[in-house]
Structure formats: structure tokens, C-alpha cells
Design an enzyme around this catalytic site. Structure first.
Site, PDB file in Angstrom:
ATOM      1  N   GLY A 115      65.891  23.257 -74.424  1.00 19.03           N
ATOM      2  CA  GLY A 115      64.881  23.819 -73.542  1.00 19.03           C
ATOM      3  C   GLY A 115      63.524  24.008 -74.156  1.00 19.03           C
ATOM      4  CB  CYS A 116      62.272  24.950 -77.072  1.00 19.87           C
ATOM      5  SG  CYS A 116      60.794  25.383 -77.983  1.00 19.87           S
TER       6      CYS A 116
END
Length: 274
Positions: A115-116
Site C-alpha cells: 500500500g505504500c
């Protein structure tokens, strides 16, 4: 559009589960999205490892190289080859020497996560918050309600992995009329966009001929990636961040979010500037 059945080769795995619902329990089979480490190796040096859905990895690598500014043009990538190694996948790219030397100079220790997209950046100065203006297409990238409505209606039909697992983002390339012409899925929204960018480059499709539609929020990194490859318009299902809007305005990328069949919010119109 009817969604095609998922298969083991399509980034998901069948698992035996026990399902509990409405007070009852029973054995069942469920589809679960694959997530595997993918190492990107430039001229023999490993530069990034990210968790990704193991599909379209050559497109992912090319898109990453372009959207992260490692190379400025597709012509600077001479070869791309993917293979399995050490329980994961390695994608090896051969790039022009000047680009490789610059990459080493500002090298990122990037331990990628689902997610990053900035985990591992070594300093705030490396975030690159001042994009150059994109090259404007011949026709202005003005969001049209009918085109966005069509894209929103068609996208679910291209989300096979999401329909099967409930665990995938999609990045779609849409014509100016909103027709979804290609879509890529991944457990990471950044990866899905990189796959799409890689496909656009490898298939020599002009970014000015349509717009990108994302099944996610509009984060800073997604807008920054779009700006680096001169994508004139980004449409997203969910909300943008304030920094994403700021980057879009600086770069001249049209940003529309909360895109639905019945409307959207345009964040970069001249009269939207506070």
C-alpha cells in the site's frame, strides 16, 4: 459486460476455507489474490523489491522505470526479462548507461509494500514534489460527464481478479469517449498504474489520446507517476489527498475524483482554485 472466470494463472489461488455466515458454518473454496516479492534489477543491480500480483511483470518493470524517472524515454530501455528466483520473481532491465549512473547517484533503498510507494525513500528531498508541466495534448483534457459515466460503468467488467477475490486495484486506459480499452489489476494500486504505463509505452500508445481511470483514491504518488509520463487526465473512484491535488495543478494534470455513473468532482478546474 460479463466478467470471465478467474484461473490459477490470473493472479489468484484457490484455498479451502470454513465459511461462517448467519449462524451457520460450512466448508468452502475461496479465491485469494496472489502477492509475491518482485525484484527490479537494473543493469545487474537490484534497485527495488515490491509486493505485487505476479502478472504482466514486464509491463510493471517498464512502467516503474518510466513513472519513477529512472529513464526518461522508452528508448532508454534496451531489454526486459522476467524469471523466477529465490521464491519470488526477478525482472531484469538493461538501460542506457547515463540513466543507470543517475539512478545509482540518487538510489533509493526501496523495500516496497503493497500500500505504500515511498517506503524506503532516504530523505524528504527525494520525494520530488515539484513536477515539470506535462506536454499538453492537442485537445484539452476536460472531463466529460458521459465519458466518466461510461468508464465507471465498464470498469467492473474488466476486474476479474477483484470480482474473484475482493482484493485488487485496477488501472484502466479509457478513450476520450470513456470506453475502457485496457485494464490491469494488482494488489497494489501503484503497481496497477505502473503496469498500465508500461503497456502504454510498450504498445506505443499516446498518453494524450485518452485518460486513466483508477479504482482507488488519488494519492500523491499516483498523480506524480501520471505527470512523469504526460498523462493529461486522471479519474479515480475515491477521494484525492490535498497533496495529490496540488501536484496535479502544478503539473497541469486534470484530476477528477468520486467518479460515478451520475457525476464526479473536478479538483483542477480554474474556478476550483481557492
Amino acid at each position: 459486460m460479463q466478467v470471465e472466470a478467474i484461473s490459477e494463472e490470473a493472479g489468484a489461488r484457490r484455498l479451502a476455507v470454513r465459511r461462517h455466515r448467519d449462524g451457520a458454518s460450512g466448508d468452502a473454496v475461496d479465491w485469494v489474490a496472489e502477492e509475491t516479492p518482485v525484484a527490479l534489477v537494473f543493469n545487474g543491480i537490484s534497485h527495488a523489491v515490491m509486493m505485487a500480483t505476479p502478472q504482466h511483470l514486464e509491463q510493471l518493470a517498464v512502467g516503474f522505470a518510466l513513472s519513477e524517472g529512472i529513464v526518461a524515454r522508452r528508448e532508454e530501455i534496451f531489454d526486459v526479462e522476467a524469471g523466477f528466483v529465490c521464491g519470488g520473481t526477478e525482472v531484469r532491465l538493461e538501460i542506457a548507461q547515463p540513466a543507470f549512473l543517475e539512478m545509482k547517484r540518487r538510489r533509493r533503498a526501496l523495500a516496497g509494500r503493497t500500500g505504500c510507494g515511498v517506503c524506503g525513500v532516504e530523505s524528504l528531498a527525494m520525494l520530488d514534489l515539484a513536477p515539470e508541466p506535462i506536454r499538453k495534448p492537442a485537445e484539452p483534457a476536460t472531463p466529460q460527464a458521459a465519458a466518466i459515466a461510461r468508464a465507471a460503468a465498464e470498469l467492473p467488467g474488466h476486474q476479474r481478479l477483484m470480482q474473484a477475490t475482493g482484493c485488487a486495484h485496477a488501472a484502466a486506459w479509457c478513450g476520450r469517449d470513456g470506453e475502457v480499452r485496457m485494464a490491469f489489476e494488482d494488489v497494489g494500486r501503484h503497481n496497477a498504474l505502473d503496469k498500465l504505463i508500461g503497456w502504454l509505452s510498450l504498445d506505443d500508445i499516446s498518453a494524450g489520446d485518452g485518460f486513466v481511470f483508477l479504482s482507488s483514491r488519488a494519492s500523491y504518488e499516483l498523480v506524480r507517476k501520471a505527470a512523469r509520463v504526460n498523462i493529461p487526465m486522471l479519474a479515480t473512484i475515491s477521494a484525492p489527498t490535498a497533496l495529490a491535488v496540488e501536484i496535479a495543478r502544478r503539473a497541469g494534470v486534470t484530476l477528477a475524483s468520486f467518479c460515478r455513473r451520475d457525476g464526479f468532482v473536478e479538483y483542477t478546474a480554474d474556478n476550483a482554485r481557492a
